[in-house]
Design a protein around this motif. Sequence first.
Motif, PDB file in Angstrom:
ATOM      1  N   ALA A   1       1.591   7.964  -2.958  1.00 50.95           N
ATOM      2  CA  ALA A   1       1.539   9.035  -3.957  1.00 50.95           C
ATOM      3  C   ALA A   1       2.760   8.946  -4.859  1.00 50.95           C
ATOM      4  O   ALA A   1       3.852   8.570  -4.434  1.00 50.95           O
TER       5      ALA A   1
ATOM      6  N   TRP B   1      -5.348   8.572   0.989  1.00 51.52           N
ATOM      7  CA  TRP B   1      -4.776   7.645   0.010  1.00 51.52           C
ATOM      8  C   TRP B   1      -3.665   6.821   0.642  1.00 51.52           C
ATOM      9  O   TRP B   1      -3.194   7.099   1.748  1.00 51.52           O
ATOM     10  N   ASP B   2      -3.213   5.806  -0.097  1.00 54.53           N
ATOM     11  CA  ASP B   2      -2.222   4.872   0.443  1.00 54.53           C
ATOM     12  C   ASP B   2      -0.792   5.172   0.000  1.00 54.53           C
ATOM     13  O   ASP B   2       0.151   4.845   0.719  1.00 54.53           O
TER      14      ASP B   2
ATOM     15  N   ARG C   1      -7.252  -0.294  -1.816  1.00 53.64           N
ATOM     16  CA  ARG C   1      -6.058   0.556  -1.879  1.00 53.64           C
ATOM     17  C   ARG C   1      -6.223   1.543  -3.022  1.00 53.64           C
ATOM     18  O   ARG C   1      -6.536   1.151  -4.142  1.00 53.64           O
ATOM     19  N   VAL C   2      -6.034   2.822  -2.722  1.00 48.39           N
ATOM     20  CA  VAL C   2      -6.094   3.866  -3.746  1.00 48.39           C
ATOM     21  C   VAL C   2      -4.830   4.708  -3.661  1.00 48.39           C
ATOM     22  O   VAL C   2      -4.548   5.316  -2.624  1.00 48.39           O
ATOM     23  N   ASP C   3      -4.069   4.726  -4.727  1.00 50.92           N
ATOM     24  CA  ASP C   3      -2.892   5.584  -4.837  1.00 50.92           C
ATOM     25  C   ASP C   3      -3.263   6.839  -5.605  1.00 50.92           C
ATOM     26  O   ASP C   3      -4.204   6.831  -6.416  1.00 50.92           O
ATOM     27  N   VAL C   4      -2.533   7.911  -5.364  1.00 50.30           N
ATOM     28  CA  VAL C   4      -2.742   9.136  -6.134  1.00 50.30           C
ATOM     29  C   VAL C   4      -1.494   9.406  -6.964  1.00 50.30           C
ATOM     30  O   VAL C   4      -0.380   9.339  -6.462  1.00 50.30           O
TER      31      VAL C   4
ATOM     32  N   VAL D   1     -10.438   9.840  -3.715  1.00 51.29           N
ATOM     33  CA  VAL D   1     -10.051   8.637  -2.976  1.00 51.29           C
ATOM     34  C   VAL D   1     -11.183   8.188  -2.055  1.00 51.29           C
ATOM     35  O   VAL D   1     -11.513   6.996  -1.978  1.00 51.29           O
TER      36      VAL D   1
ATOM     37  N   CYS E   1       2.726  11.775   0.691  1.00 48.26           N
ATOM     38  CA  CYS E   1       1.982  12.759  -0.101  1.00 48.26           C
ATOM     39  C   CYS E   1       2.805  13.386  -1.217  1.00 48.26           C
ATOM     40  O   CYS E   1       2.291  14.233  -1.949  1.00 48.26           O
TER      41      CYS E   1
ATOM     42  N   LYS F   1     -13.007   4.557  -2.210  1.00 51.75           N
ATOM     43  CA  LYS F   1     -12.983   3.621  -1.086  1.00 51.75           C
ATOM     44  C   LYS F   1     -14.402   3.301  -0.608  1.00 51.75           C
ATOM     45  O   LYS F   1     -14.678   2.158  -0.215  1.00 51.75           O
TER      46      LYS F   1
ATOM     47  N   ALA G   1      -8.010  13.777  -2.687  1.00 53.37           N
ATOM     48  CA  ALA G   1      -8.509  13.160  -1.460  1.00 53.37           C
ATOM     49  C   ALA G   1      -9.997  12.855  -1.562  1.00 53.37           C
ATOM     50  O   ALA G   1     -10.462  11.792  -1.128  1.00 53.37           O
TER      51      ALA G   1
ATOM     52  N   ALA H   1      -5.484   3.536  -9.012  1.00 52.41           N
ATOM     53  CA  ALA H   1      -4.798   4.829  -8.884  1.00 52.41           C
ATOM     54  C   ALA H   1      -5.668   5.892  -9.523  1.00 52.41           C
ATOM     55  O   ALA H   1      -6.245   5.684 -10.590  1.00 52.41           O
TER      56      ALA H   1
END
Length: 239
Positions: free
Chosen positions: A75, A72-73, A223-226, A213, A51, A217, A210, A197
């Motif tokens: 950060a 998320w996957d 896959r979602v990155d922040v 994300v 995170c 999804k 969040a 992302a």
Amino acid sequence: MDAPLQAWRRLNRWLLPWRCLLCGDAGADRLDLCAACAAELPRNTRCCARCALPLASPAALCGACQRRPPPWDAAWAPFRYGWPLDRLEARFKFGRDLAAGRALAELWRRLPSPAEQPALILPVPLHRARLRQRGYNQALELARPLGRSLGVRVRYGLLVRARATAAQSELDAAARRRNVRGAFAVRTGHALPSHVAVLDDVMTTGATLAECVRALKRAGAQRVDVWALARAPTPGRSG
């Protein structure tokens, strides 16, 4: 970039040289920040791997992520939200100071990026009423130069804010989660790549990111990155 535009920018910089936005001294390294002020911007070098919460000592995961991992996957938040970055960010976000935003975007663009790049960068959207009031989306202004530098496409309007929400900066952590619940959606009829992302200017509790994300999804992203320019050291301390 065409030759007339390059010439105009050179002339503009000759007439209006780089000047530090924080102290007023001469800018350095083609930035509107002097070397001393740029060096004071707090880097987020010791942080949670999941995170990006700043930590006092190196650790793989913070306690919160060990107890309940976020949706998320991964950060990426290269700065901590603190002096003097918080001053530049406030001027950019609330003071309509686009020069501060350009300086922050340029600083972010120059930093090492994550090894695994997404196929799309999606800035956190503003509701149309907030966008009219502010005049621009600060997340989009940060995303565009970063995307160009990384060679990753930036898509604005694919992720939308389905309803207006109160300003998160005025709420505690629990209220932030309630405030943004169901506030985001992906436009129908658009297929998402497997890895994207979602990008914001500051990450505090992570409630807004969040919720973005979860929407992505549900729409098919695997896959979602922040990504955020800065991470607040303690939830509830930033805007």
